[in-house]
Design a protein around this motif. Structure first.
Motif, PDB file in Angstrom:
ATOM      1  N   ALA A  64       0.919  -1.250   0.001  1.00 23.92           N
ATOM      2  CA  ALA A  64       0.033  -0.155   0.017  1.00 23.92           C
ATOM      3  C   ALA A  64       0.828   1.226   0.016  1.00 23.92           C
ATOM      4  CB  ALA A  64      -1.072  -0.245   1.071  1.00 23.92           C
ATOM      5  N   LEU A  65       1.917   1.418   0.760  1.00 25.47           N
ATOM      6  CA  LEU A  65       2.862   2.161   0.800  1.00 25.47           C
ATOM      7  C   LEU A  65       3.522   2.587  -0.785  1.00 25.47           C
ATOM      8  CD1 LEU A  65       4.545   2.052   4.054  1.00 25.47           C
ATOM      9  CD2 LEU A  65       3.043   3.729   3.561  1.00 25.47           C
ATOM     10  N   VAL A 102     -20.099   1.076  10.070  1.00 28.17           N
ATOM     11  CA  VAL A 102     -18.977   0.448  10.570  1.00 28.17           C
ATOM     12  C   VAL A 102     -17.776   1.627  10.613  1.00 28.17           C
ATOM     13  CG1 VAL A 102     -16.781  -0.857  10.189  1.00 28.17           C
ATOM     14  CG2 VAL A 102     -19.127  -1.848   9.921  1.00 28.17           C
ATOM     15  N   VAL A 103     -17.128   1.825  11.656  1.00 30.09           N
ATOM     16  CA  VAL A 103     -16.173   2.780  11.917  1.00 30.09           C
ATOM     17  C   VAL A 103     -14.699   2.200  12.041  1.00 30.09           C
ATOM     18  CG1 VAL A 103     -15.489   5.027  12.882  1.00 30.09           C
ATOM     19  CG2 VAL A 103     -17.768   4.595  12.680  1.00 30.09           C
ATOM     20  N   ILE A 104     -13.810   2.611  11.177  1.00 29.72           N
ATOM     21  CA  ILE A 104     -12.157   1.900  11.544  1.00 29.72           C
ATOM     22  C   ILE A 104     -11.788   2.816  12.438  1.00 29.72           C
ATOM     23  CG2 ILE A 104     -10.368   1.232  10.530  1.00 29.72           C
ATOM     24  CD1 ILE A 104     -13.003  -0.389   9.762  1.00 29.72           C
ATOM     25  N   VAL A 105     -11.414   2.368  13.741  1.00 28.82           N
ATOM     26  CA  VAL A 105     -10.664   3.247  14.589  1.00 28.82           C
ATOM     27  C   VAL A 105      -9.188   2.768  15.053  1.00 28.82           C
ATOM     28  CG1 VAL A 105     -13.000   4.005  15.643  1.00 28.82           C
ATOM     29  CG2 VAL A 105     -11.898   1.948  16.353  1.00 28.82           C
ATOM     30  N   PRO A 106      -8.443   3.838  15.566  1.00 27.65           N
ATOM     31  CA  PRO A 106      -7.266   3.595  15.985  1.00 27.65           C
ATOM     32  C   PRO A 106      -6.913   2.694  17.436  1.00 27.65           C
ATOM     33  CG  PRO A 106      -7.394   5.788  16.447  1.00 27.65           C
ATOM     34  CD  PRO A 106      -8.518   5.219  15.785  1.00 27.65           C
ATOM     35  N   LEU A 255      -5.569  -0.959  15.497  1.00 29.61           N
ATOM     36  CA  LEU A 255      -6.573  -0.980  14.699  1.00 29.61           C
ATOM     37  C   LEU A 255      -7.940  -1.701  15.211  1.00 29.61           C
ATOM     38  CD1 LEU A 255      -4.851  -2.267  11.257  1.00 29.61           C
ATOM     39  CD2 LEU A 255      -6.545  -0.433  11.238  1.00 29.61           C
ATOM     40  N   GLY A 256      -8.796  -0.923  15.219  1.00 26.69           N
ATOM     41  CA  GLY A 256     -10.102  -1.599  15.670  1.00 26.69           C
ATOM     42  C   GLY A 256     -11.332  -1.435  14.885  1.00 26.69           C
ATOM     43  N   PRO A 282      -1.595   2.707   5.166  1.00 28.28           N
ATOM     44  CA  PRO A 282      -1.322   1.274   5.113  1.00 28.28           C
ATOM     45  C   PRO A 282      -1.862   0.535   6.265  1.00 28.28           C
ATOM     46  CG  PRO A 282       0.366   2.780   6.059  1.00 28.28           C
ATOM     47  CD  PRO A 282      -0.813   3.871   5.439  1.00 28.28           C
ATOM     48  N   ALA A 283      -2.035   0.739   7.375  1.00 25.99           N
ATOM     49  CA  ALA A 283      -2.539  -0.101   8.158  1.00 25.99           C
ATOM     50  C   ALA A 283      -3.935  -0.700   7.788  1.00 25.99           C
ATOM     51  CB  ALA A 283      -2.682   0.499   9.555  1.00 25.99           C
ATOM     52  N   GLN A 284      -4.588   0.092   7.525  1.00 31.41           N
ATOM     53  CA  GLN A 284      -5.967  -0.305   6.878  1.00 31.41           C
ATOM     54  C   GLN A 284      -5.824  -1.371   5.529  1.00 31.41           C
ATOM     55  OE1 GLN A 284      -9.442   2.457   6.672  1.00 31.41           O
ATOM     56  NE2 GLN A 284      -7.902   4.005   7.025  1.00 31.41           N
ATOM     57  N   TYR A 285      -4.955  -1.308   4.538  1.00 33.18           N
ATOM     58  CA  TYR A 285      -4.812  -2.093   3.839  1.00 33.18           C
ATOM     59  C   TYR A 285      -4.214  -3.455   4.298  1.00 33.18           C
ATOM     60  CZ  TYR A 285      -6.156   1.144   0.280  1.00 33.18           C
ATOM     61  OH  TYR A 285      -6.720   1.993  -0.489  1.00 33.18           O
TER      62      TYR A 285
END
Length: 402
Positions: A64-65, A102-106, A255-256, A282-285
């Motif tokens: 991703a990066l 849905v919410v992607i959270v740290p 990641l949550g 990149p963490a999401q990918y």
């Protein structure tokens, strides 16, 4: 020319004086300090898998990066990941959820913080499991709401009691927090208890539910996870917390994900915009690869935790004055230490670290009902667990002989 020295001191608002801590990080720091002095410390304190993140997940983030995913993403997360979360829920539970909510959270704590911040205020009451994850109570007190502990008892297999929880609900109750499989006890709440709890909530339509299901794939002895998503009658007031940290050994990736009911989703989105903008791309990918890629890595990790679970329970039950119920989920043991003669579990945990070189967490760090217990994480190697148990046995025998 000299400047006059200011005697003014900065202070945060009163609410910050009520914030607690997660003592596992304090113990981690103390263990690291002792190790820096040359001590051999075995850390059974922190709840962190000792596995590396699977290679295909790491490669997806690197790719991703390289592909140029360096910028902001939508505050609620990239759409392919939210769709993948919904697909994973359907694959595992046969339940449909709307990716648009849905919410992607740290990290998982963010959902706890958000839910309690939205619903907690002076005059409100929030029910939470005790012993339970310490951030629940910390954030409740921060908001000025009254924390109401729901006892999690050893005689109930450390499962949540629907009867006790429902009896504690009042007209001031705004939120009830559930956690199964549970930290710190390893308890799994039976489906019958969840059925009874959901049925009882019909009398309390003003109460929201936060279901912390971060350990939902860490189950043993044939246990099956009962997700609160399976109850359509409470879907309009259910906040569900989950993530990647434990399941895919991605604690440091932060990641949550959360599923929000319609009445709170927009508040959750705006909080994301104001507080963290978005989770890094990149963490999401990497998270997307985790959900859509091979799942054998999860099964292998759970199988290894199961082997360690048997090792740690047998070892703890062989220690003088210690008894340990068999945990059915997560990767923690919560042994009863009342027979050792130690009246303070926190003092015993401190002595085990300083004198025996074994890091554990005292039960009271997880709530008022945690006295008489300590928590051990078996997210460490079988070799280290064996060495730690030997040290604990030697320490307790010496203490008894003194």
């Amino acid at each position: 020319m000299t400047s006059a020295k200011s005697h003014f001191q900065l202070h945060p608002i009163e609410a910050f004086n009520r914030i607690g801590e997660e003592n596992a990080f304090a113990v981690l720091a103390r263990a690291a300090a002792l190790a820096a002095q040359g001590r051999d410390i075995i850390n059974l304190g922190i709840g962190q898998p000792d596995f590396s993140t699977p290679a295909h997940i790491v490669e997806a983030a690197i790719r991703a990066l390289r592909d140029g995913h360096h910028g902001y993403t939508p505050s609620i997360g990239i759409e392919p990941l939210r769709v993948a979360v919904a697909a994973d829920v359907h694959r595992r539970f046969g339940t449909e959820i709307d990716p648009g909510r849905v919410v992607i959270v740290p990290g998982g704590k963010v959902t706890m913080f958000s839910a309690i911040l939205m619903l907690g205020e002076p005059g409100a009451e929030i029910l939470y499991p005790d012993p339970g994850f310490p951030i629940y109570r910390s954030m409740i007190e921060f908001t000025g709401a009254t924390p109401v502990p729901v006892p999690i008892r050893e005689e109930n297999g450390f499962g949540f009691s629907a009867e006790e929880a429902l009896a504690l609900i009042t007209p001031r109750t705004r939120l009830v927090i559930l956690n199964s499989p549970a930290n710190p006890t390893g308890g799994v709440t039976p489906k019958a208890e969840i059925d009874a709890f959901v049925a009882g909530l019909e009398k309390h339509p003003h109460v929201a539910i936060l279901s912390d299901e971060i350990y939902d794939q860490f189950l043993f002895d044939g246990e099956q996870h009962t997700t609160l998503l399976a109850y359509p009658e409470i879907r309009d007031r259910l906040i569900l917390l989950n993530g990647w940290s434990k399941t895919y050994a991605m604690t440091g990736w932060r990641l949550g994900w959360a599923l929000w009911p319609p009445g709170l989703f927009e508040a959750a989105r705006k909080l994301a915009v104001n507080a963290w903008s978005c989770v890094n791309a990149p963490a999401q990918y990497g998270a997307l690869a985790a959900l859509t890629g091979p799942q054998d890595c999860v099964a292998e990790m759970v199988a290894e935790f199961d082997r360690r679970r048997h090792l740690v329970v047998a070892g703890l039950n062989a220690l003088p004055g210690v008894s340990c119920a068999v945990p059915k989920g997560a990767f923690y043991a919560f042994p009863n230490i009342r027979g050792t003669g130690w009246t303070s579990a926190k003092k015993l945990a401190a002595a085990l670290l300083d004198d025996a070189g074994v890091a554990t967490i005292g039960g009271p760090d997880f709530g008022v009902f945690g006295e008489g217990y300590i928590r051990l994480s078996y997210a460490n190697s079988a070799e280290n667990i064996t060495r730690a148990l030997e040290r604990m046995g030697a320490f307790l025998n010496e203490a008894r002989a003194a």
